[in-house]
Design a protein around this motif. Sequence first.
Motif, PDB file in Angstrom:
ATOM      1  N   LEU A 150       4.588   6.443   2.247  1.00 17.26           N
ATOM      2  CA  LEU A 150       4.404   5.996   0.865  1.00 17.26           C
ATOM      3  C   LEU A 150       5.746   5.737   0.189  1.00 17.26           C
ATOM      4  O   LEU A 150       6.708   6.476   0.406  1.00 17.26           O
ATOM      5  CB  LEU A 150       3.649   7.059   0.073  1.00 17.26           C
ATOM      6  N   SER A 210      -1.576   9.699  -1.198  1.00 13.20           N
ATOM      7  CA  SER A 210      -1.247   8.947  -2.396  1.00 13.20           C
ATOM      8  C   SER A 210      -1.744   9.672  -3.643  1.00 13.20           C
ATOM      9  O   SER A 210      -1.028   9.765  -4.653  1.00 13.20           O
ATOM     10  CB  SER A 210      -1.858   7.542  -2.319  1.00 13.20           C
ATOM     11  N   GLU A 216       1.638   5.336  -5.438  1.00 13.68           N
ATOM     12  CA  GLU A 216       0.567   4.387  -5.169  1.00 13.68           C
ATOM     13  C   GLU A 216       0.980   3.361  -4.118  1.00 13.68           C
ATOM     14  O   GLU A 216       2.153   3.019  -3.984  1.00 13.68           O
ATOM     15  CB  GLU A 216       0.163   3.671  -6.453  1.00 13.68           C
ATOM     16  N   LEU A 217      -0.019   2.866  -3.397  1.00 16.03           N
ATOM     17  CA  LEU A 217       0.217   1.748  -2.494  1.00 16.03           C
ATOM     18  C   LEU A 217       0.412   0.479  -3.314  1.00 16.03           C
ATOM     19  O   LEU A 217      -0.088   0.374  -4.442  1.00 16.03           O
ATOM     20  CB  LEU A 217      -0.985   1.559  -1.567  1.00 16.03           C
TER      21      LEU A 217
END
Length: 228
Positions: A150, A210, A216-217
């Motif tokens: 991430l 996440s 966040e992606l």
Amino acid sequence: MSAPEAPGPLAARRGHWLALVLARGVWDTRVVGAQNVPLEGPVLLAPNHTGVADGPVVAGVTPRPAHLLVKESMFTGPVGMILRGAGQIPVDRDGGRAALATALAVLRRGGVVGVFPEGNRGRGDAADARAGVAWLALNGHAPVVPVAVLGTRRTGESVGHVPGFRRRFVVEFGTPLVLERPAGVSGRDALVLANDTVRTALAALVSDASARTGIELPTDDPNRAARG
């Protein structure tokens, strides 16, 4: 046909230390679940893929030196020399059979191989997965460790964007998956089942990581947009 020559463990160790400098010195990488990577025997790492930094970050923080499958176009010029010297494995866009054969040879000598199931850099949500990891797991008798990566790409950044100095990343190693061909199941069906197991586990790990970290992606997928 003779078996391909697998890159040696010394090269992987060189790559590990070089990548560690990037992961810990250039970027700020937090690691979770490192104990989930078996310390002996063949192991497959299956990370999600959003940006260009994913490979070196995973290679740097994994507890054991690993040979990652990297797209063949990266093996040019100085970068290509570094990748080869670090024991990484080039994979072409036409199926990657040679890369899979080389990766299988690494597993059979008890080494660690990293394969991005999604293939291309994108959202990193593991919505799709190619069957290379599953094939290697079934034929190399290696557990698969899902890996959530991430922070390496943010929404709006290109898939080739190099993150800035000290950007915060999180790498989380999930619980190993042991994939075997069930009795009475064809090889093709076993491969489909194994691939879906890997994809589902990776997607769940990425989503949970996440949510826990607040990283966040990216919401965009430049590759999908380009194909559209």
